[in-house]
Write a protein that holds these residues in place. Structure first.
Motif, mmCIF file in Angstrom:
data_model
loop_
_atom_site.group_PDB
_atom_site.id
_atom_site.type_symbol
_atom_site.label_atom_id
_atom_site.label_comp_id
_atom_site.label_asym_id
_atom_site.label_seq_id
_atom_site.Cartn_x
_atom_site.Cartn_y
_atom_site.Cartn_z
ATOM 1 N N VAL A 12 0.844 -1.194 0.000
ATOM 2 C CA VAL A 12 0.000 0.000 0.000
ATOM 3 C C VAL A 12 0.878 1.242 0.000
ATOM 4 C CG1 VAL A 12 -1.747 1.290 1.294
ATOM 5 C CG2 VAL A 12 -1.858 -1.201 1.195
ATOM 6 N N LYS A 13 0.600 2.118 -0.932
ATOM 7 C CA LYS A 13 1.284 3.404 -1.016
ATOM 8 C C LYS A 13 0.822 4.302 0.122
ATOM 9 C CE LYS A 13 1.883 4.782 -5.578
ATOM 10 N NZ LYS A 13 1.534 5.538 -6.766
ATOM 11 N N GLY A 14 1.753 5.048 0.706
ATOM 12 C CA GLY A 14 1.356 6.082 1.658
ATOM 13 C C GLY A 14 1.328 5.652 3.114
ATOM 14 N N ILE A 15 1.761 4.436 3.424
ATOM 15 C CA ILE A 15 1.837 4.048 4.832
ATOM 16 C C ILE A 15 3.296 3.827 5.197
ATOM 17 C CG2 ILE A 15 -0.494 3.090 4.911
ATOM 18 C CD1 ILE A 15 0.730 0.281 4.760
ATOM 19 N N LYS A 16 3.615 4.013 6.470
ATOM 20 C CA LYS A 16 5.001 3.907 6.942
ATOM 21 C C LYS A 16 5.282 2.579 7.640
ATOM 22 C CE LYS A 16 6.115 8.225 5.965
ATOM 23 N NZ LYS A 16 6.510 8.421 4.609
ATOM 24 N N LYS A 17 4.219 1.923 8.131
ATOM 25 C CA LYS A 17 4.408 0.659 8.833
ATOM 26 C C LYS A 17 3.253 -0.275 8.480
ATOM 27 C CE LYS A 17 2.011 1.712 13.083
ATOM 28 N NZ LYS A 17 1.963 1.309 14.440
ATOM 29 N N PRO A 18 3.439 -1.581 8.665
ATOM 30 C CA PRO A 18 2.348 -2.517 8.395
ATOM 31 C C PRO A 18 1.117 -2.129 9.213
ATOM 32 C CG PRO A 18 4.403 -3.698 8.750
ATOM 33 C CD PRO A 18 4.656 -2.261 9.116
ATOM 34 N N THR A 19 -0.045 -2.174 8.578
ATOM 35 C CA THR A 19 -1.262 -1.649 9.177
ATOM 36 C C THR A 19 -2.468 -2.455 8.720
ATOM 37 O OG1 THR A 19 -0.291 0.563 9.006
ATOM 38 C CG2 THR A 19 -2.643 0.473 9.411
ATOM 39 N N ILE A 20 -3.437 -2.608 9.617
ATOM 40 C CA ILE A 20 -4.735 -3.150 9.216
ATOM 41 C C ILE A 20 -5.545 -1.981 8.669
ATOM 42 C CG2 ILE A 20 -6.904 -4.189 9.990
ATOM 43 C CD1 ILE A 20 -4.781 -6.223 10.274
ATOM 44 N N LEU A 21 -6.042 -2.144 7.459
ATOM 45 C CA LEU A 21 -6.816 -1.089 6.808
ATOM 46 C C LEU A 21 -8.247 -1.549 6.573
ATOM 47 C CD1 LEU A 21 -4.176 -0.231 4.070
ATOM 48 C CD2 LEU A 21 -4.707 1.155 6.071
ATOM 49 N N SER A 22 -9.150 -0.606 6.617
ATOM 50 C CA SER A 22 -10.527 -0.910 6.239
ATOM 51 C C SER A 22 -10.716 -0.497 4.786
ATOM 52 C CB SER A 22 -11.493 -0.134 7.136
ATOM 53 O OG SER A 22 -11.406 1.248 6.845
ATOM 54 N N LEU A 23 -11.802 -0.940 4.209
ATOM 55 C CA LEU A 23 -12.094 -0.513 2.845
ATOM 56 C C LEU A 23 -12.281 0.995 2.772
ATOM 57 C CD1 LEU A 23 -14.481 -3.386 1.740
ATOM 58 C CD2 LEU A 23 -12.128 -2.996 1.013
ATOM 59 N N SER A 24 -12.828 1.590 3.838
ATOM 60 C CA SER A 24 -13.007 3.043 3.827
ATOM 61 C C SER A 24 -11.659 3.758 3.875
ATOM 62 C CB SER A 24 -13.910 3.506 4.963
ATOM 63 O OG SER A 24 -13.349 3.173 6.203
ATOM 64 N N ASP A 25 -10.634 3.142 4.487
ATOM 65 C CA ASP A 25 -9.294 3.734 4.464
ATOM 66 C C ASP A 25 -8.795 3.846 3.031
ATOM 67 O OD1 ASP A 25 -8.922 4.000 7.237
ATOM 68 O OD2 ASP A 25 -8.165 1.948 7.399
ATOM 69 N N LEU A 26 -9.032 2.831 2.257
ATOM 70 C CA LEU A 26 -8.571 2.853 0.865
ATOM 71 C C LEU A 26 -9.239 3.972 0.088
ATOM 72 C CD1 LEU A 26 -8.545 -0.945 -0.008
ATOM 73 C CD2 LEU A 26 -6.595 0.508 0.520
ATOM 74 N N LYS A 27 -10.503 4.212 0.385
ATOM 75 C CA LYS A 27 -11.258 5.213 -0.347
ATOM 76 C C LYS A 27 -11.066 6.606 0.243
ATOM 77 C CE LYS A 27 -15.652 4.806 -0.037
ATOM 78 N NZ LYS A 27 -17.035 4.362 -0.129
ATOM 79 N N GLU A 28 -11.280 6.761 1.543
ATOM 80 C CA GLU A 28 -11.295 8.082 2.163
ATOM 81 C C GLU A 28 -9.919 8.716 2.279
ATOM 82 O OE1 GLU A 28 -13.306 7.611 5.868
ATOM 83 O OE2 GLU A 28 -15.112 6.876 4.900
ATOM 84 N N ARG A 29 -8.915 7.916 2.643
ATOM 85 C CA ARG A 29 -7.586 8.477 2.806
ATOM 86 C C ARG A 29 -6.812 8.459 1.499
ATOM 87 N NH1 ARG A 29 -5.558 5.144 7.715
ATOM 88 N NH2 ARG A 29 -3.635 5.508 6.621
ATOM 89 N N ARG A 30 -7.468 8.028 0.434
ATOM 90 C CA ARG A 30 -6.855 7.997 -0.894
ATOM 91 C C ARG A 30 -5.596 7.134 -0.895
ATOM 92 N NH1 ARG A 30 -10.079 9.719 -4.304
ATOM 93 N NH2 ARG A 30 -8.654 10.501 -5.853
ATOM 94 N N ILE A 31 -5.622 6.046 -0.121
ATOM 95 C CA ILE A 31 -4.543 5.075 -0.145
ATOM 96 C C ILE A 31 -4.956 3.997 -1.133
ATOM 97 C CG2 ILE A 31 -3.320 3.296 1.168
ATOM 98 C CD1 ILE A 31 -3.828 4.976 3.662
ATOM 99 N N PHE A 32 -4.106 3.712 -2.075
ATOM 100 C CA PHE A 32 -4.411 2.696 -3.069
ATOM 101 C C PHE A 32 -3.259 1.708 -3.147
ATOM 102 C CE2 PHE A 32 -6.563 6.551 -4.527
ATOM 103 C CZ PHE A 32 -7.861 6.097 -4.495
ATOM 104 N N THR A 33 -3.568 0.500 -3.521
ATOM 105 C CA THR A 33 -2.501 -0.452 -3.754
ATOM 106 C C THR A 33 -1.682 0.050 -4.917
ATOM 107 O OG1 THR A 33 -3.826 -1.768 -5.239
ATOM 108 C CG2 THR A 33 -3.887 -2.392 -2.921
ATOM 109 N N LEU A 34 -0.408 -0.294 -4.935
ATOM 110 C CA LEU A 34 0.469 0.157 -6.012
ATOM 111 C C LEU A 34 0.007 -0.347 -7.363
ATOM 112 C CD1 LEU A 34 4.027 -0.360 -4.529
ATOM 113 C CD2 LEU A 34 2.864 1.773 -5.016
ATOM 114 N N HIS A 35 -0.397 -1.585 -7.403
ATOM 115 C CA HIS A 35 -0.661 -2.191 -8.695
ATOM 116 C C HIS A 35 -2.098 -2.106 -9.132
ATOM 117 C CE1 HIS A 35 -1.274 -5.434 -5.783
ATOM 118 N NE2 HIS A 35 -2.286 -5.733 -6.541
ATOM 119 N N ASP A 36 -2.993 -1.597 -8.265
ATOM 120 C CA ASP A 36 -4.358 -1.865 -8.627
ATOM 121 C C ASP A 36 -5.394 -1.047 -7.860
ATOM 122 O OD1 ASP A 36 -5.393 -4.920 -9.859
ATOM 123 O OD2 ASP A 36 -6.746 -3.343 -9.259
#
Length: 124
Positions: A54-78
């Motif tokens: 995941v782009k934009g995080i500094k350490k391993p983290t449990i993310l919710s689906l809303s984190d991917l959308k709201e914080r604009r964090i996206f997987t690098l490849h997809d």
């Protein structure tokens, strides 16, 4: 004892999460890491544990689906993986636990990733 399964997203061009899983495989008895290119092949029932870079995080983290959308964090490849998982959560009885791995990891982070995986299974 049944294997616990972690679905590891990646592609042939972006195999970094697969490489992390390969390093963890021998350290985590009873956990099966499944290389996954297409999120539509994930089982769509119950609790599904997914691991991805995941782009934009500094350490391993449990993310919710809303984190991917709201914080604009996206997987690098997809971007589509996050969109697909969100859609599946809406139309199926499925819960996704997303273990996000930073783009750059160090050996100490492997311990953190193992702890996140273990805690994801204990929360079942």
């Amino acid at each position: 004892m049944e294997n616990k399964i972690v679905y590891v997203l990646g592609t042939e061009n972006d195999p970094y999460a697969w490489e992390i899983a390969k390093r963890l495989k021998n350290q985590m008895k009873g956990v099966k890491f499944v290389k996954t290119i297409d999120p539509s092949t994930l089982p769509m029932v119950g609790k599904i544990i997914v691991m991805d870079i995941v782009k934009g995080i500094k350490k391993p983290t449990i993310l919710s689906l809303s984190d991917l959308k709201e914080r604009r964090i996206f997987t690098l490849h997809d971007f589509d993986a996050g969109t697909f998982l969100t859609l599946m959560k809406e139309i199926r009885n499925v819960e996704f636990i997303i273990i996000g791995i930073p783009e750059k990891t160090n050996p100490e982070m492997l311990t953190e990733i193992k702890e996140l995986i273990n805690s994801s299974f204990w929360s079942e």
